[in-house]
Scaffold this active site. Sequence first.
Site, PDB file in Angstrom:
ATOM      1  N   CYS A  29      41.723  33.336  47.566  1.00  0.00           N
ATOM      2  CA  CYS A  29      42.771  34.247  47.106  1.00  0.00           C
ATOM      3  C   CYS A  29      42.335  34.996  45.850  1.00  0.00           C
ATOM      4  CB  CYS A  29      44.054  33.471  46.831  1.00  0.00           C
ATOM      5  SG  CYS A  29      45.386  34.470  46.113  1.00  0.00           S
ATOM      6  N   LEU A  65      52.281  40.956  43.295  1.00  0.00           N
ATOM      7  CA  LEU A  65      52.044  40.797  44.721  1.00  0.00           C
ATOM      8  C   LEU A  65      53.027  39.777  45.269  1.00  0.00           C
ATOM      9  CD1 LEU A  65      48.134  40.556  44.797  1.00  0.00           C
ATOM     10  CD2 LEU A  65      49.589  42.588  44.615  1.00  0.00           C
ATOM     11  N   SER A 121      52.746  37.782  37.193  1.00  0.00           N
ATOM     12  CA  SER A 121      53.144  36.657  38.035  1.00  0.00           C
ATOM     13  C   SER A 121      54.537  36.155  37.719  1.00  0.00           C
ATOM     14  CB  SER A 121      52.156  35.503  37.858  1.00  0.00           C
ATOM     15  OG  SER A 121      52.272  34.962  36.544  1.00  0.00           O
ATOM     16  N   CYS A 148      49.817  28.118  46.084  1.00  0.00           N
ATOM     17  CA  CYS A 148      51.220  28.511  45.941  1.00  0.00           C
ATOM     18  C   CYS A 148      51.936  28.596  47.269  1.00  0.00           C
ATOM     19  CB  CYS A 148      51.314  29.834  45.196  1.00  0.00           C
ATOM     20  SG  CYS A 148      50.432  31.198  45.996  1.00  0.00           S
ATOM     21  N   GLY A 189      46.232  37.726  33.436  1.00  0.00           N
ATOM     22  CA  GLY A 189      46.418  36.641  32.478  1.00  0.00           C
ATOM     23  C   GLY A 189      45.530  35.445  32.727  1.00  0.00           C
ATOM     24  N   ASP A 196      51.576  33.744  30.898  1.00  0.00           N
ATOM     25  CA  ASP A 196      50.245  34.322  30.708  1.00  0.00           C
ATOM     26  C   ASP A 196      50.241  35.819  30.997  1.00  0.00           C
ATOM     27  OD1 ASP A 196      49.269  31.766  30.113  1.00  0.00           O
ATOM     28  OD2 ASP A 196      48.901  31.342  32.234  1.00  0.00           O
ATOM     29  N   SER A 197      50.807  36.208  32.130  1.00  0.00           N
ATOM     30  CA  SER A 197      50.801  37.630  32.471  1.00  0.00           C
ATOM     31  C   SER A 197      51.737  38.422  31.571  1.00  0.00           C
ATOM     32  CB  SER A 197      51.166  37.832  33.940  1.00  0.00           C
ATOM     33  OG  SER A 197      52.450  37.342  34.233  1.00  0.00           O
TER      34      SER A 197
END
Length: 414
Positions: free
Chosen positions: A166, A98, A77, A262, A190, A81-82
């Site tokens: 989502c 994405l 992202s 988002c 994440g 975290d990711s």
Amino acid sequence: MGDSARGCDFALVRLRVDGDRIVDADADGLDAPLIGLTLLEAAAVGGETLPVDALANAIGPAFRAPDSSTRTAVAMSGGVDSAVALFRSLPDAVGVTLRLWLDPHGPDAERACCSPEAVLAARATCHEHGLPHVTLDLREEFRRAVVEPFVRGYARGETPNPCIRCNGGFRFAELLAFARRAGAARLATGHYARIVEHRGRRLLARGLDDAKDQSYMLATLDPASLEQIEFPLGNQTKAATRDDAERLGLPAAARPESQEACFLAGDDYRSFLERRGLPRASGPVVDETGRELGRHDGYWRFTAGQRRGLGISAREPLYALRADAATNTVVVGPRRSLGRSTLVARGRMYVDGARDVAAKLRYRSPAVPATVTAAEGRLSLQLEHAVYGVAAGQAAVLYEGDAVVGAGRIERGP
């Protein structure tokens, strides 16, 4: 072919692939020649921002890689975290981001987890460490699958939760499909959630960090897909993740949190809905007997439990009880009328035999003990005590201990 533009600058990349190798390339501004590379290897090539972005746009729709029992696809992202999840998945990791639809009128698109800036940050994290990164442009698919149902839900007088649609549906379906194309044995994200064995099944469970637990948002994930999914951060706190990122020297360590919903890009959902066609239309605010107490400018601006913005005065505090789309009416009443001890959700149980559960009815609300009966795709809940502000369109997520044993979308009550 892929292109990319920013302001007056433009880059174009053309590739010709035979089998699994690039045999011809028209691509300037990259750090390495592409001819002879596989698409997996080409996805790790860095360089100037626009040519690399154009290369990513060329590779994304055609990306394939042979199966590898050691490879992990990691959802990126652009945030901390990711980034840490990526490093937990080394050495054979491929990042994927994405790119999703964002409201072009939103004031703060940069903080969205699917913005162009987030894509660049995720790609940079991978490329700085010699790892491939793939971008999937799913803006139109996301708009149809998540944004339009969000608007339709409010038009019906509901309070939909787009993050569940989502995360538990669209996003993981696309990520798992990518993992298969990438030849990856696993998909890592994440998210702060865990996978546990419960009643003889692999089930989603709460993350260790109560403040960051995301099992509610992921609750509609099909348990069958959990065989391929990993949550490397599920057994630690957010603070520990930031410490890990600082120790690894990752720029994402100081990156702010991404937004919920988002696609709003930092805007108020009411302004967004008005731009998407929900009208400002004067209608009555009535009490439970139908007596008009005031006027409002759109039933879809109100959700169960709301006090502010009613524009009426009364001897006791009044709350929005429900919104009637057919008559453009908002019904209000005292707090005691807001409580619900029974509800029905359209969904399913993931295990047999679960009856006494803890029901979480909103992301930020505590779970309440309940008894569940499942039949014909519906979950009937008898709550141990009345809950206030239950809204149609939200999710009812059912737990036994930490394990998610069922989930459904709350239907309109009486």
